[in-house]
Write a protein that holds these residues in place. Structure first.
Motif, PDB file in Angstrom:
ATOM      1  N   ARG A  39     -21.887  15.992  -8.636  1.00 57.64           N
ATOM      2  CA  ARG A  39     -20.689  15.121  -8.079  1.00 57.64           C
ATOM      3  C   ARG A  39     -19.457  16.109  -6.973  1.00 57.64           C
ATOM      4  O   ARG A  39     -19.583  17.486  -8.357  1.00 57.64           O
ATOM      5  CB  ARG A  39     -20.077  14.095  -8.430  1.00 57.64           C
ATOM      6  N   LEU A 207     -20.024  17.339   2.787  1.00 56.34           N
ATOM      7  CA  LEU A 207     -20.703  16.147   0.936  1.00 56.34           C
ATOM      8  C   LEU A 207     -20.524  15.398   0.277  1.00 56.34           C
ATOM      9  O   LEU A 207     -21.381  15.126  -0.055  1.00 56.34           O
ATOM     10  CB  LEU A 207     -20.085  17.957   0.333  1.00 56.34           C
ATOM     11  N   GLN A 210     -23.877  13.010   1.005  1.00 56.11           N
ATOM     12  CA  GLN A 210     -24.231  14.010   1.050  1.00 56.11           C
ATOM     13  C   GLN A 210     -25.591  13.930   2.364  1.00 56.11           C
ATOM     14  O   GLN A 210     -26.796  13.605   2.584  1.00 56.11           O
ATOM     15  CB  GLN A 210     -25.304  12.594   0.095  1.00 56.11           C
ATOM     16  N   THR A 211     -24.059  14.686   3.311  1.00 53.89           N
ATOM     17  CA  THR A 211     -25.330  14.729   4.374  1.00 53.89           C
ATOM     18  C   THR A 211     -24.899  15.851   4.986  1.00 53.89           C
ATOM     19  O   THR A 211     -25.507  16.765   6.058  1.00 53.89           O
ATOM     20  CB  THR A 211     -25.016  13.388   6.118  1.00 53.89           C
ATOM     21  N   GLN A 215     -26.792  20.875   1.929  1.00 52.91           N
ATOM     22  CA  GLN A 215     -27.678  19.550   0.307  1.00 52.91           C
ATOM     23  C   GLN A 215     -29.013  19.317   1.019  1.00 52.91           C
ATOM     24  O   GLN A 215     -29.864  19.947  -0.038  1.00 52.91           O
ATOM     25  CB  GLN A 215     -27.187  18.067   0.232  1.00 52.91           C
ATOM     26  N   ARG A 216     -29.163  19.153   2.065  1.00 53.57           N
ATOM     27  CA  ARG A 216     -30.617  19.127   2.816  1.00 53.57           C
ATOM     28  C   ARG A 216     -31.612  20.502   2.276  1.00 53.57           C
ATOM     29  O   ARG A 216     -32.792  20.220   2.088  1.00 53.57           O
ATOM     30  CB  ARG A 216     -30.522  18.373   4.422  1.00 53.57           C
ATOM     31  N   LYS A 219     -32.438  20.790  -1.086  1.00 53.70           N
ATOM     32  CA  LYS A 219     -33.454  19.551  -1.540  1.00 53.70           C
ATOM     33  C   LYS A 219     -34.429  19.589  -1.701  1.00 53.70           C
ATOM     34  O   LYS A 219     -35.776  19.502  -1.865  1.00 53.70           O
ATOM     35  CB  LYS A 219     -32.642  18.290  -0.848  1.00 53.70           C
ATOM     36  N   LEU A 639     -30.917  18.314  -7.503  1.00 54.20           N
ATOM     37  CA  LEU A 639     -30.901  17.778  -6.579  1.00 54.20           C
ATOM     38  C   LEU A 639     -31.667  16.046  -5.478  1.00 54.20           C
ATOM     39  O   LEU A 639     -30.931  15.833  -5.196  1.00 54.20           O
ATOM     40  CB  LEU A 639     -30.605  18.596  -5.236  1.00 54.20           C
ATOM     41  N   ASP A 645     -35.406  10.660  -0.975  1.00 55.21           N
ATOM     42  CA  ASP A 645     -35.638  12.056  -0.047  1.00 55.21           C
ATOM     43  C   ASP A 645     -36.920  11.190   0.658  1.00 55.21           C
ATOM     44  O   ASP A 645     -37.544  13.164   1.083  1.00 55.21           O
ATOM     45  CB  ASP A 645     -35.590  13.156  -0.878  1.00 55.21           C
TER      46      ASP A 645
END
Ligand code: ADP
Ligand code: MG
Length: 684
Positions: A39, A207, A210-211, A215-216, A219, A639, A645
């Motif tokens: 985090r 961040l 979480q968008t 990160q995507r 993942k 992640l 997801d």
């Protein structure tokens, strides 16, 4: 230096640090790159003290306006700071004199911690802090602060500094630059940089929400790597021939003739799927999901009988000795008229008995073997193992299944894995991408659903009186004590205290006790005493969750039920309602109830359908919790979250398919990157 250099060669990574890195699974520089933040902390601005909300993490700066040491239960250093908007109390339980002397009135202090509303107003316990003479010396951070998974003796700043070095080396790494066809968004290197070293405000917003495209991207890589590794595992397993059992359907008819009941439609459908698999020359890799009591054992029995009738062997593995024994008894009853006696490979066998058993298994004289993971041991050699059934799958890992496959010699045994933890199909397909899935979605007829009531602890006396009456009428009951903390010890103490109290409150009722701190044998002895009716009330911790079958037990009381998750409550409740008697489950709770706890208890009261409960559980919590620690540990995603997801998955499954066919090198690279140790599967 390259990313493949050992991490010890980095600046600031001496032998002691290296040892701690290894505890985190970090050996090489590359591993540091993929040690991702759990985090972020936002220390980019000072929060005015007056605006702090309870539970909020915040950075504050103020002048020290007082400090003292108090003995309130334990020695406490208290420091008061003031920032123009208000005052804040900082509490420290671990401190030394130098630290205390450093915090004199008039100095400036910057602290990061969690704000709490305490008795004396707003406070922080053990914040991280710095002190200075001038306010200007204490500035907020320019960017978000990533927080990494740690181990003792290794601090965040050290880890950050090592990761920064790794990122520098990464810029020259060819493998990281490799284009992954079909994956869009930033490339791997850019994504890692964005995640480890967030740059500007725009980055930070995304961040935290979480968008962020980085990160995507990561993942997707991780989910894809997971899909790929499971598919490779499956391919490799399927590349070895298996004995064909084309007459499996005859085994079904033969078994049906022995059962005192008709199989349900769902059982027959799943058995048909199993029989089709068994008829092929490639190993069956099938997961059977079915709620508690849905009759999975019958399906297992058909597969085992099919092997025996073909002159081959079958093994059934259970997670505990008691369950193994239970299975062996059931199968023995069904198979006796067919001239077959399943052999129980129990731990408690005497040396000579064990030798005889091992010889029978090795020579083929024992076509059917039932046991615990002891069956994995090297000294257990089969003559021609054709079918392996693993019951209550979540207690066994992928590794153990792999070990089993080797027991078949040149030919791979068919594998049937049975799980009573219902999870929605899409999630199952992700988590068990190496398995085909069958679902028994129907309970045998004539079961009266367990009647569930939810009662406040204030009604405990009434419940107690009812339990006393029932036990004196030769009924049996479970009394489940729930975890107070994540500690077997406290748990055991609580269970012991409860048993003592119940013995005093219910004279004439024989009270047994099982908990996680008891030795295996003592535990089984208690279970057996209960099963044989020697005790009427069994006080237990949640250890009784799995599989035990005591049909005469028709009442369950779960204390502090508000503490348990839905799937755990469901598994526990599945221990009753197994006999002809109408069963009850009493969920005692300690009020006041939070919203989520209220929703869980209401769900339990309203339904006994495991799949409905699993679905509700997913809505109320994350899939990690639903799967239980063992399984998430086994999935080991850093992640990605296979439930949250889920929308990404169909497209990734297609991509996995395509890569395995057209880009095997890229597939290998991605598996090595995210799953690591791909060789683990290579021996398959
Ligand atoms: P689980 O799926 O939880 O392993 P079991 O195989 O232990 O369930 O079956 C639970 C009980 O239901 C057993 O006593 C079993 O004999 C019985 N049973 C299984 N199938 C049927 C059926 N079709 N009709 C009636 N009883 C059944
Ligand atoms: Mg079972």
């Amino acid at each position: 230096m390259t990313l493949d250099t050992e991490a010890t060669f980095l600046k600031g990574a001496g032998p002691a640090v290296a040892m701690r890195l290894r505890a985190l699974g970090i050996e090489r520089v590359r591993d540091l790159l993929f040690h991702l933040p759990l985090r972020y902390e936002d220390r980019r601005a000072h929060r005015p003290i007056a605006q702090l909300r309870n539970g909020e993490d915040a950075l504050v700066r103020g002048r020290v306006v007082g400090s003292d040491v108090r003995f309130a239960g334990r020695r406490t250093l208290r420091v008061q700071i003031e920032d123009g908007s208000g005052t804040l109390l900082l509490r420290f339980f671990h401190f030394n004199e130098a630290q205390r002397a450093n915090l004199g009135d008039g100095r400036w202090l910057q602290a990061f911690g969690t704000a709490r509303v305490g008795a004396a107003g707003i406070e922080m316990v053990h914040p991280q802090y710095r002190v200075a003479d001038q306010a200007e010396e204490l500035q907020p951070e320019a960017t978000l602060t990533p927080i990494y998974p740690l181990t003792t003796g290794l601090a965040q700043p050290r880890l950050r500094q090592l990761i920064a070095q790794a990122l520098q080396l990464a810029a020259r790494d060819a493998a990281l630059m490799r284009v992954l066809p079909g994956l869009d968004g930033p490339d791997t290197l850019a994504a890692l940089q964005a995640i480890h070293l967030p740059k500007d405000d725009h980055d930070a917003q995304r961040l935290l929400a979480q968008t962020h495209p980085a990160q995507r991207r990561l993942k997707c890589e991780e989910l894809l790597a997971h899909q790929l590794s499971l598919r490779v595992l499956r391919q490799r397993q399927r590349s070895r021939p298996s004995p064909r059992l084309p007459r499996a359907a005859e085994a079904e008819a033969e078994l049906q003739a022995q059962l005192g009941f008709a199989m349900t439609g769902a059982q027959r459908r799943v058995i048909a799927e199993v029989c089709r698999d068994l008829g092929a020359a490639q190993p069956m890799l099938r997961l059977v999901q079915g709620d508690v009591g849905s009759g999975k054992t019958v399906v297992a029995a058909v597969a085992m009988l099919a092997a025996a009738r073909a002159g081959l062997q079958a093994a059934l593995l259970a997670p505990t000795e008691l369950l193994a024994e239970q299975h062996q008894k059931n199968l023995a009853r069904w198979f006796a008229p067919l001239g077959l006696a399943p052999l129980l490979l129990a731990n408690k066998l005497k040396k000579t008995q064990r030798e005889t058993a091992l010889a029978a298994i090795a020579g083929g004289a024992a076509p059917l073997v039932v046991g615990t993971h002891a069956v994995f041991q090297d000294e257990v050699k089969f003559r021609n193992l054709a079918v392996v059934v693993v019951d209550e799958q979540h207690r066994f890992g992928v590794q153990q299944r792999l070990a089993l496959r080797d027991k078949g010699g040149a030919r791979a045994p068919h594998q049937l894995i049975m799980s009573a933890t219902p999870i929605p199909r899409t999630l199952a397909q992700t988590v068990y991408a190496d398995l085909d899935i069958s679902v028994i979605d129907e309970l045998p007829p004539g079961r009266t659903p367990v009647q569930t009531v939810v009662l406040s602890n204030e009604k405990r006396d009434e419940v107690l009186a009812r339990i006393g009456d029932a036990c004196r009428q030769k009924r049996q009951a479970y009394w489940v004590c729930t975890l107070i903390e994540e500690s077997d010890e406290l748990d055991a103490e609580a269970a012991e205290a409860t048993a003592t109290r119940l013995r005093a409150e219910l004279p004439g009722v024989r009270v047994g006790l099982v908990h996680g701190r008891m030795k295996g044998e003592a535990k089984e002895e208690q279970m057996r005493a209960f099963k044989d009716g020697l005790t009427q009330l069994l006080v237990a911790t949640t250890v009784i969750e799995v599989g035990v079958d005591v049909p005469n037990a028709s009442i369950m009381v779960i204390e502090n039920a508000e503490r348990l998750g839905l799937s755990q409550l469901h598994q526990l409740r599945g221990r009753v309602g197994r006999g002809s008697e109408k069963s009850q489950c009493v969920l005692l709770y300690q009020g006041p109830l939070g919203e989520a706890a209220r929703a869980r208890l209401e769900t339990m009261r309203a339904t006994t359908d495991g799949f409905a409960i699993a679905q509700r559980d997913l809505e109320l919590r994350g899939p990690g919790e639903l799967l239980g620690r063992r399984q998430t540990g086994e999935i080991g995603m850093k992640l990605a979250d296979p439930l949250r997801d889920a929308p990404l998955i169909p497209q990734l499954q297609q991509l996995a398919e395509r890569w395995l066919a057209e880009e095997p090198e890229v597939a290998k690279l991605l598996i090595a990157r995210w799953v690591g140790d791909a060789d683990r599967y290579a021996r398959v």
